[in-house]
Scaffold this motif. Structure first.
Motif, PDB file in Angstrom:
ATOM      1  N   GLU A 160      71.095 -20.778  31.358  1.00 51.22           N
ATOM      2  CA  GLU A 160      69.998 -20.819  30.218  1.00 51.22           C
ATOM      3  C   GLU A 160      70.323 -20.168  29.100  1.00 51.22           C
ATOM      4  OE1 GLU A 160      66.609 -19.055  32.182  1.00 51.22           O
ATOM      5  OE2 GLU A 160      66.712 -20.515  34.052  1.00 51.22           O
ATOM      6  N   GLU A 161      71.093 -19.081  28.919  1.00 47.06           N
ATOM      7  CA  GLU A 161      71.424 -18.645  27.818  1.00 47.06           C
ATOM      8  C   GLU A 161      72.048 -19.334  26.940  1.00 47.06           C
ATOM      9  OE1 GLU A 161      72.916 -13.927  26.782  1.00 47.06           O
ATOM     10  OE2 GLU A 161      73.854 -15.083  28.497  1.00 47.06           O
ATOM     11  N   ALA A 162      72.948 -19.932  27.456  1.00 46.46           N
ATOM     12  CA  ALA A 162      73.938 -20.951  26.504  1.00 46.46           C
ATOM     13  C   ALA A 162      73.233 -22.110  26.224  1.00 46.46           C
ATOM     14  CB  ALA A 162      75.225 -21.416  27.575  1.00 46.46           C
ATOM     15  N   ALA A 163      72.193 -22.496  27.014  1.00 49.82           N
ATOM     16  CA  ALA A 163      71.301 -23.688  26.505  1.00 49.82           C
ATOM     17  C   ALA A 163      70.409 -23.434  25.281  1.00 49.82           C
ATOM     18  CB  ALA A 163      70.424 -24.128  27.894  1.00 49.82           C
ATOM     19  N   LYS A 188      77.698 -26.320  21.195  1.00 51.52           N
ATOM     20  CA  LYS A 188      77.923 -26.575  19.741  1.00 51.52           C
ATOM     21  C   LYS A 188      76.403 -25.486  19.219  1.00 51.52           C
ATOM     22  CE  LYS A 188      77.040 -29.847  15.907  1.00 51.52           C
ATOM     23  NZ  LYS A 188      76.621 -31.436  15.554  1.00 51.52           N
ATOM     24  N   LEU A 189      76.800 -24.445  18.673  1.00 49.63           N
ATOM     25  CA  LEU A 189      75.783 -23.709  18.231  1.00 49.63           C
ATOM     26  C   LEU A 189      74.993 -24.382  17.204  1.00 49.63           C
ATOM     27  CD1 LEU A 189      77.829 -20.527  17.431  1.00 49.63           C
ATOM     28  CD2 LEU A 189      76.320 -20.811  19.378  1.00 49.63           C
ATOM     29  N   ARG A 190      73.498 -24.074  17.280  1.00 44.23           N
ATOM     30  CA  ARG A 190      72.497 -24.746  16.573  1.00 44.23           C
ATOM     31  C   ARG A 190      72.306 -24.149  15.047  1.00 44.23           C
ATOM     32  NH1 ARG A 190      69.702 -24.344  21.510  1.00 44.23           N
ATOM     33  NH2 ARG A 190      69.365 -26.391  22.413  1.00 44.23           N
ATOM     34  N   ASP A 191      72.735 -23.047  14.942  1.00 47.55           N
ATOM     35  CA  ASP A 191      72.536 -22.280  13.497  1.00 47.55           C
ATOM     36  C   ASP A 191      73.735 -21.537  13.272  1.00 47.55           C
ATOM     37  OD1 ASP A 191      69.791 -23.204  13.080  1.00 47.55           O
ATOM     38  OD2 ASP A 191      69.335 -21.708  14.731  1.00 47.55           O
ATOM     39  N   SER A 192      73.999 -21.155  11.914  1.00 39.77           N
ATOM     40  CA  SER A 192      75.012 -20.487  11.599  1.00 39.77           C
ATOM     41  C   SER A 192      74.632 -19.197  11.006  1.00 39.77           C
ATOM     42  CB  SER A 192      75.925 -20.805  10.375  1.00 39.77           C
ATOM     43  OG  SER A 192      76.931 -20.119   9.895  1.00 39.77           O
ATOM     44  N   ASP A 193      74.824 -18.272  12.120  1.00 39.95           N
ATOM     45  CA  ASP A 193      74.278 -16.735  11.808  1.00 39.95           C
ATOM     46  C   ASP A 193      75.130 -15.663  11.214  1.00 39.95           C
ATOM     47  OD1 ASP A 193      72.373 -14.675  13.059  1.00 39.95           O
ATOM     48  OD2 ASP A 193      74.199 -13.555  13.305  1.00 39.95           O
ATOM     49  N   GLU A 202      73.784 -26.396  21.692  1.00 49.51           N
ATOM     50  CA  GLU A 202      73.842 -27.792  22.412  1.00 49.51           C
ATOM     51  C   GLU A 202      75.057 -27.963  23.298  1.00 49.51           C
ATOM     52  OE1 GLU A 202      74.349 -32.783  21.709  1.00 49.51           O
ATOM     53  OE2 GLU A 202      74.378 -31.357  20.172  1.00 49.51           O
ATOM     54  N   ILE A 203      74.817 -28.167  24.618  1.00 47.82           N
ATOM     55  CA  ILE A 203      75.813 -28.254  25.770  1.00 47.82           C
ATOM     56  C   ILE A 203      76.385 -29.577  25.395  1.00 47.82           C
ATOM     57  CG2 ILE A 203      76.843 -28.089  27.932  1.00 47.82           C
ATOM     58  CD1 ILE A 203      74.142 -26.111  28.460  1.00 47.82           C
ATOM     59  N   VAL A 204      77.823 -29.610  25.069  1.00 45.03           N
ATOM     60  CA  VAL A 204      78.417 -30.999  24.713  1.00 45.03           C
ATOM     61  C   VAL A 204      79.436 -31.241  25.846  1.00 45.03           C
ATOM     62  CG1 VAL A 204      77.997 -30.793  22.205  1.00 45.03           C
ATOM     63  CG2 VAL A 204      80.070 -29.939  23.126  1.00 45.03           C
ATOM     64  N   ALA A 205      79.972 -30.539  26.667  1.00 47.57           N
ATOM     65  CA  ALA A 205      80.907 -30.649  27.567  1.00 47.57           C
ATOM     66  C   ALA A 205      80.646 -29.554  28.702  1.00 47.57           C
ATOM     67  CB  ALA A 205      82.147 -30.652  27.220  1.00 47.57           C
ATOM     68  N   ASN A 206      80.898 -30.136  29.941  1.00 48.04           N
ATOM     69  CA  ASN A 206      80.984 -29.052  31.390  1.00 48.04           C
ATOM     70  C   ASN A 206      82.449 -29.399  32.102  1.00 48.04           C
ATOM     71  OD1 ASN A 206      80.491 -27.512  33.400  1.00 48.04           O
ATOM     72  ND2 ASN A 206      78.309 -27.816  33.571  1.00 48.04           N
ATOM     73  N   TYR A 207      83.235 -28.294  31.970  1.00 44.81           N
ATOM     74  CA  TYR A 207      84.366 -28.556  32.816  1.00 44.81           C
ATOM     75  C   TYR A 207      84.245 -27.935  34.129  1.00 44.81           C
ATOM     76  CZ  TYR A 207      86.124 -30.231  28.456  1.00 44.81           C
ATOM     77  OH  TYR A 207      86.436 -30.905  27.185  1.00 44.81           O
ATOM     78  N   ARG A 208      83.198 -27.399  34.627  1.00 48.72           N
ATOM     79  CA  ARG A 208      82.939 -26.972  35.865  1.00 48.72           C
ATOM     80  C   ARG A 208      83.573 -27.729  36.897  1.00 48.72           C
ATOM     81  NH1 ARG A 208      78.415 -25.220  35.422  1.00 48.72           N
ATOM     82  NH2 ARG A 208      79.055 -22.833  35.227  1.00 48.72           N
ATOM     83  N   VAL A 209      84.404 -27.516  37.896  1.00 48.48           N
ATOM     84  CA  VAL A 209      84.756 -28.471  38.958  1.00 48.48           C
ATOM     85  C   VAL A 209      83.809 -28.381  40.030  1.00 48.48           C
ATOM     86  CG1 VAL A 209      86.668 -28.729  40.719  1.00 48.48           C
ATOM     87  CG2 VAL A 209      87.375 -27.745  38.606  1.00 48.48           C
ATOM     88  N   GLU A 210      83.167 -29.869  40.600  1.00 50.30           N
ATOM     89  CA  GLU A 210      82.352 -30.082  41.138  1.00 50.30           C
ATOM     90  C   GLU A 210      82.891 -29.873  42.871  1.00 50.30           C
ATOM     91  OE1 GLU A 210      79.247 -29.838  40.478  1.00 50.30           O
ATOM     92  OE2 GLU A 210      79.293 -29.795  38.235  1.00 50.30           O
TER      93      GLU A 210
END
Length: 227
Positions: free
Chosen positions: A212-215, A119-124, A219-227
């Motif tokens: 880190e760039e994404a963070a 979820k982006l913090r700002d509307s650029d 806000e990271i609201v989900a991570n679908y990476r397979v562990e």
């Protein structure tokens, strides 16, 4: 057989372009994935790519680097890379070149990260201009050439150049108008895109700089990476 060198599928939007193009057109190739290295990948990529960047297509003794150059190289050897119709082909080349050189706000603010939902913090303002231009461009192609792809009934290089945008729209929950959103969903549903996504979220490599760039941008609201 061609060898296509690519970077991490989770992050490398440039690598996706020739990969999805060759996959959707059923052009035989050997995939060579070289993960990004901590601190930079230039030295290891230089082993196969003169620019030290991915993607790079190797055909025998010949190396073809840069995604647009790869598309043109393939077009000289295989039908279907660009539309047959001259007007559609000219438009498709312009649209692909615009993507190749433009949309800097979308690239910088929304880097490709298939596994995350952010979820982006700002509307650029720059991002909104890029999204408006995307909707305009996609709408023009779909209306002029009849869809469901940008330059007509079949998948061509111009669709491959916008395929990473579909993943970006998904990751950052970005929306445009109805035709553009439908086109993005159409791209995401393609068999090759589904295979890329499944491989991306299953990758064992996590690049700290990309994460880190994404963070930093939202806000990271989900991570679908397979562990």
């Amino acid at each position: 057989m061609y060898t296509l060198y690519i970077g991490n599928k989770n992050y490398s939007s440039w690598s996706l372009r020739p990969w999805v193009l060759m996959s959707e057109l059923d052009l035989a190739f050997h995939e060579e994935l070289v993960p990004f290295a901590e601190g930079g990948s230039w030295e290891q990529f230089r082993r196969f790519s003169p620019s030290g960047l991915v993607p790079c297509l190797v055909d025998g003794e010949r190396a073809v680097w840069d995604s647009l150059a790869i598309a043109e190289y393939l077009a000289e050897r295989h039908p279907g890379v660009w539309p047959e119709d001259a007007a559609a082909r000219a438009w498709a080349r312009c649209a692909a070149a615009e993507m190749h050189a433009g949309f800097s706000a979308l690239r910088n603010l929304c880097p490709m990260n298939c596994a995350l939902r952010v979820k982006l913090r700002d509307s650029d303002a720059g991002l909104q201009r890029d999204l408006a231009r995307l909707a305009e461009l996609w709408g023009e192609g779909l209306a002029r050439f009849g869809g469901p792809f940008l330059a007509g009934a079949t998948f061509t290089a111009v669709d491959a150049f916008y395929a990473p945008v579909a993943f970006r729209l998904q990751t950052y929950s970005l929306s445009m108008d109805a035709p553009a959103d439908a086109y993005a969903q159409h791209l995401l549903a393609l068999p090759a895109m589904q295979r890329w996504y499944a491989a991306a979220i299953a990758e064992p490599w996590v690049d700290a700089a990309h994460e880190e760039e994404a963070a930093q941008i939202g806000e990271i609201v989900a991570n679908y990476r397979v562990e």
